[in-house]
Scaffold this active site. Structure first.
Site, PDB file in Angstrom:
ATOM      1  N   CYS A  20      52.472 -40.123-106.861  1.00 15.01           N
ATOM      2  CA  CYS A  20      51.373 -40.777-106.144  1.00 15.01           C
ATOM      3  C   CYS A  20      51.321 -42.276-106.492  1.00 15.01           C
ATOM      4  O   CYS A  20      52.214 -43.025-106.113  1.00 15.01           O
ATOM      5  CB  CYS A  20      50.061 -40.064-106.460  1.00 15.01           C
ATOM      6  SG  CYS A  20      48.767 -40.364-105.220  1.00 15.01           S
ATOM      7  N   HIS A  76      50.878 -33.981-105.780  1.00 16.38           N
ATOM      8  CA  HIS A  76      50.442 -33.591-107.119  1.00 16.38           C
ATOM      9  C   HIS A  76      50.628 -32.081-107.294  1.00 16.38           C
ATOM     10  O   HIS A  76      50.694 -31.331-106.327  1.00 16.38           O
ATOM     11  CB  HIS A  76      48.954 -33.915-107.317  1.00 16.38           C
ATOM     12  CG  HIS A  76      48.647 -35.373-107.343  1.00 16.38           C
ATOM     13  ND1 HIS A  76      48.958 -36.178-108.406  1.00 16.38           N
ATOM     14  CD2 HIS A  76      48.026 -36.166-106.418  1.00 16.38           C
ATOM     15  CE1 HIS A  76      48.546 -37.422-108.144  1.00 16.38           C
ATOM     16  NE2 HIS A  76      47.986 -37.429-106.942  1.00 16.38           N
TER      17      HIS A  76
END
Length: 478
Positions: free
Chosen positions: A327, A425
């Protein structure tokens, strides 16, 4: 409602354990936290985000996480300001002083979410935030006594004997509270006791006599809590890496590190030495560096460089070391990150570390969704979630790291295949994906992460049932 004499006294853990304990009694239980402050968030089944602790508590209830379990989530972006998420959606950002004026306007959403959960459950277990006695913040409070009184919710006060001063914690809390607020407290719990419990029975009696509150129990320290996801990044600084392991993985502790539960499964693997690199320390010689998510990517690029880590990272890359960005960490690995609208802080742009030939612009709506697919490189399946703002493009995106089940692709890989990044994630929580990554270094995954969490929740429920008066707490709600 479970409030604390301070932060880190064990509120989240006790609520999680009681969620499982009461669920096993056949009750429909739901967790609720009116206001949370954390950059460790989870995607909900209804398309929003809540604090990771409430997602764990939902799991303890054997329920899907919902935006109504944590209607106000504050995600710190600086020392004095946070992004404000209400019922799963970002409504803007506020400095600490401005948020005090905003709080009373959020009570309607808090009570709406609470009533929704109350309507579907036999029991709602509510977690407070910080200290019950933050009297400077009492006006307009929605997190502790303000909520308890608005919802007519009895309170159990939790103190932490492990940090010392338990009498001052509990007696001081009563002294600081107004008479009306103190009247909401039905009893107290002394948490994290070590040693011979019989030596503190007189202490429990003294606290009960001095406060007029019932003693709900003395809970011994629960070491297995280390197997559960932590709520605060503060906990990462207390993790000791194994001295000997086959694989060493380094994770720099960014100032605004986010979604750090990505690393919990790796931390529990017996063959992995997971090193959380503290500010001021160099990146160690290791097999893999993982750049974690960040709530303020541009600010954390500057922070990263300020620690000297950029020099260490480039040296690691020159030695042929592997690097993975998740991310915000993925965005940092590119040539540049731009935030023209000031979504994560002051508008601006920064040069990235240039290890991936990609560029990122932070814009548009926040992406929040559960995803699944396969890793393009290792072919292993994965399940995870996206939680990000921005778009990343560039030549290295032609070599994606992940392919979703619907055909979409995510991430980028360097030409030599040793540096990669993606937005997803939760990759390492999938045993199949974690095993594939460890196989790169000639090691093997040995744990079933999901089963480990479930077993620990059951052990925690057993632990609390043995030491707390669950019947008395249940009767206090009637």
């Amino acid at each position: 409602m479970f409030q604390g004499t301070g932060s880190d006294v064990g509120k989240s853990l006790i609520v999680a354990g009681l969620c499982r304990a009461y669920t096993r009694r056949g009750l429909t239980v739901r967790p609720f936290k009116p206001q949370n402050m954390s950059n460790n968030a989870a995607v909900t089944h209804d398309g929003g985000e809540i604090g990771r602790a409430q997602a764990l508590q939902a799991r303890a209830c054997r329920a899907q996480p919902s935006i109504h379990m944590n209607p106000v989530l504050l995600k710190p972006q600086s020392e004095t300001g946070s992004q404000v998420v209400v019922q799963g959606r970002v409504i803007g950002a506020a400095r600490a002083r401005d948020y005090q004026a905003l709080k009373p306007k959020l009570m309607g959403a808090v009570l709406e979410s609470f009533l929704r959960l109350k309507a579907e459950a036999d029991l709602v277990l509510v977690e407070g935030a910080g200290s019950a006695a933050e009297i400077n913040l009492r006006e307009g409070d929605i997190a502790n006594m303000g909520f308890a009184r608005a919802a007519n919710c009895p309170v159990a006060l939790i103190g932490d004997i492990d940090r010392g001063g338990i009498f001052a914690q509990i007696l001081g809390t009563k002294a600081a509270l107004s008479r009306e607020d103190a009247a909401t407290i039905a009893g107290f719990i002394v948490n994290k006791f070590r040693g011979d419990a019989s030596l503190f029975m007189s202490g429990m009696a003294t606290l009960a006599e001095r406060t007029g509150w019932r003693a709900f129990g003395l809970a011994p320290f629960f070491p297995a809590a280390a197997r559960l996801p932590a709520e605060d990044a503060f906990s990462l600084s207390k993790v000791d890496a194994r001295a000997e392991a086959r694989v060493t993985i380094a994770v720099p502790m960014l100032a605004r590190i986010a979604n750090f539960d990505d690393f919990d499964p790796l931390r529990l693997e017996p063959n992995v030495r997971l090193v959380f690199v503290r500010p001021g320390e160099p990146l160690p010689v290791c097999d893999l560096v993982i750049l974690p998510g960040s709530k303020a990517t541009i600010a954390d690029v500057a922070f990263f460089r300020g620690q000297g880590w950029a020099i260490d990272l480039l040296a690691h890359a020159r030695r042929g070391g592997r690097i993975l960005g998740l991310c915000g960490g993925y965005q940092m690995l590119g040539r540049s990150v731009a935030d023209p609208e000031g979504i994560e802080g002051p508008a601006g742009a920064v040069e990235g570390f240039g290890l991936l030939d990609v560029e990122t612009v932070l814009k548009g709506e926040k992406t929040l969704r559960s995803v699944s697919g396969k890793c393009v490189v290792n072919g292993a399946p994965f399940e995870g979630y996206e939680m990000h703002v921005g778009q990343t493009i560039g030549p290295d995106c032609k070599r994606p790291l992940l392919r979703f089940g619907d055909g979409r692709i995510d991430g980028a890989i360097s030409p030599d295949g040793r540096i990669a990044g993606a937005y997803v994630h939760g990759l390492f929580a999938d045993d199949r994906q974690r095993a594939a990554w460890l196989d790169l270094f000639g090691s093997a995954a040995e744990i079933d992460y999901g089963a480990t969490v479930e077993r620990t929740l059951d052990e925690l429920a057993d632990h609390l049932a043995a030491h707390l008066d669950l019947d008395a707490m249940l009767n206090a709600t009637r």
